[in-house]
Design an enzyme around this catalytic site. Structure first.
Site, short mmCIF file in Angstrom:
data_model
loop_
_atom_site.label_atom_id
_atom_site.label_comp_id
_atom_site.label_asym_id
_atom_site.label_seq_id
_atom_site.Cartn_x
_atom_site.Cartn_y
_atom_site.Cartn_z
N ASP A 1 9.28 0.21 1.44
CA ASP A 1 8.59 -1.07 1.31
C ASP A 1 7.89 -1.26 -0.04
O ASP A 1 7.12 -0.41 -0.48
CB ASP A 1 7.55 -1.17 2.43
CG ASP A 1 7.07 -2.59 2.66
OD1 ASP A 1 6.52 -3.19 1.72
OD2 ASP A 1 7.24 -3.09 3.78
N SER B 1 8.44 -7.01 0.38
CA SER B 1 8.54 -6.84 1.83
C SER B 1 8.96 -8.16 2.49
O SER B 1 9.98 -8.74 2.14
CB SER B 1 7.21 -6.30 2.37
OG SER B 1 7.34 -5.84 3.69
#
Length: 327
Positions: free
Chosen positions: A158, A45
Site C-alpha cells: 500500500d 491506495s
C-alpha cells in the site's frame, strides 16, 4: 527576456483511507460542477482506485457500481488467503478488468500515476507505466489485509504507508497547483472513542458481513452450528462488528480492542502523522478534508455517506482556490 505567460497546470492528489475513499467520487463531482478539470491525477491506495476510474473516463459508471454495493457484494470480493495477507485481491482486480478499462497508464485519457511502497526497502514507488489495473492492485495492498504484489522485481504494498496524500507526485507530474484530498484529517475523532471489541460468538449475534457469510452456505447446511472459519475471521475485522447504522456499543462492553482494530488504528494514526509532516514540507494549494471519522475500514457498502461527505467538503473548500485559477 520575459517569460511567456501560461495557464497553470492543475493536479489532483487523492489520498488513502480504505472505505472512506468513496468520498473521492463526491470530490470529483463537485469539481466538475465548478468547471474545474484537473490536468493530472494521482492517488494512493483507495485514491489510486478512484483516480484510475476518473483518468479512464469511467467515473460515473464506476460510481453507479459503488453505490450498488451491499454487504454481501463486499463479502463476495473477499478471496481469503493464508499467506502474505488475509485477502488475495484477485477477485476485485479481475472484476475491474472485465467491467472497466484496463490499459497502459501511458495511454490514459488523462495523465495518471499511483503510489506504492517497496516492502523490502521502504522506498516510495511511483507507478507511471504499465497496466493501470496492476498499478491499482499494488497501491491498495494494505499489509495484513491484501497480499503484496511482485512488480519489476520489487514486492509492493500500500502506497499510504509512505505517502498517504501524494501531493509530491502531482508536482512531479508537472502540476503548478495541487488539490489534495486528505481522508484521515479527522480520524483522531474516531480513535478518541473506545475501539470495537471482538464479541463472544456464543452470546452475540453475527455481525453483518459474517451473517452474509452464513447466508452463503450451501442449501441445507446447519447455519446454527459453529460458524465456518471465514465467519469467525470476519467477526474480528474492524468496522464489521458495528451495526449497519454505525452505532457503537456501550463503553462498558469495550475493555479490549480486537487484534485488527489495534493494527488498523495504528496504521490510521501513522498515515495521519505522515500526511501532516509531508504536507508541511510541500503544502498543496488546497486541502479538501471530508469528515469521515464515522466510517470504518470495511464500510464499503456505505458509499452514499462517503460521497456526500466528499461533495460537501469540496464545496466548502473551493473558495480557497479562487485566487489560484483564472476567472
Amino acid at each position: 527576456m520575459a517569460l511567456a505567460r501560461r495557464a497553470p497546470k492543475l493536479g489532483l492528489a487523492l489520498g488513502s483511507g480504505s472505505a472512506r475513499g468513496w468520498s473521492h467520487i463526491g470530490v470529483l463531482r463537485a469539481l466538475q460542477e465548478a468547471g474545474i478539470q484537473p490536468d493530472v491525477v494521482c492517488g494512493s491506495s483507495i485514491g489510486a482506485l478512484v483516480g484510475a476510474a476518473y483518468a479512464a473516463g469511467e467515473l460515473e459508471r464506476f460510481a453507479d457500481w459503488v453505490l450498488g454495493l451491499g454487504m454481501r457484494d463486499v463479502f463476495g470480493f473477499m478471496d481469503f488467503n493464508l499467506a502474505g495477507g488475509m485477502l488475495k485481491g484477485e477477485k476485485l482486480i479481475s472484476f475491474w478488468r472485465r467491467n472497466f478499462a484496463d490499459f497502459d497508464i501511458e495511454n490514459a485519457p488523462r495523465p495518471f500515476a499511483a503510489v506504492a511502497t517497496d516492502l523490502h526497502s521502504g522506498a516510495e514507488v511511483w507507478l507511471r507505466s504499465g497496466s493501470i489495473a496492476d498499478a491499482v492492485r499494488a497501491s491498495i495492498a494494505l499489509p495484513g489485509l491484501f497480499t503484496p504484489v511482485l512488480r519489476d522485481g520489487r514486492m509492493l504494498v500500500d502506497g499510504g504507508l509512505v505517502n498517504p496524500v501524494p501531493a509530491s507526485l502531482a508536482r512531479a507530474m508537472g502540476a503548478d497547483i495541487v488539490i489534495a484530498v486528505d481522508l484521515n484529517a479527522d480520524i483522531l475523532l474516531r480513535h478518541m472513542q473506545p475501539l470495537t471489541v471482538t464479541q463472544d460468538a456464543a452470546a452475540a449475534p453475527l455481525p453483518p458481513l459474517a451473517e452474509a457469510a452464513a447466508d452463503a452456505l450451501p442449501e441445507g447446511a446447519d447455519k446454527t452450528a459453529a460458524p465456518p472459519w471465514t465467519t469467525r475471521l470476519l467477526s474480528i475485522l474492524p468496522g464489521v462488528a458495528a451495526s449497519p447504522s454505525g452505532a457503537e456499543p456501550p463503553a462498558a462492553s469495550l475493555p479490549t480492542p480486537s487484534m485488527l482494530d489495534v493494527v488498523m488504528t495504528s496504521v490510521n494514526i501513522m498515515q495521519m502523522r505522515i500526511t501532516r509532516s509531508r504536507m508541511a514540507g510541500d503544502p498543496p494549494e488546497l486541502v479538501v478534508a471530508p469528515r469521515l471519522a464515522h466510517l470504518g475500514l470495511l464500510d464499503f457498502h456505505r458509499a452514499q455517506e462517503a460521497i456526500d461527505a466528499g461533495y460537501a467538503a469540496t464545496q466548502a473548500a473551493l473558495p480557497g482556490l479562487a485566487h489560484w485559477l483564472p476567472a
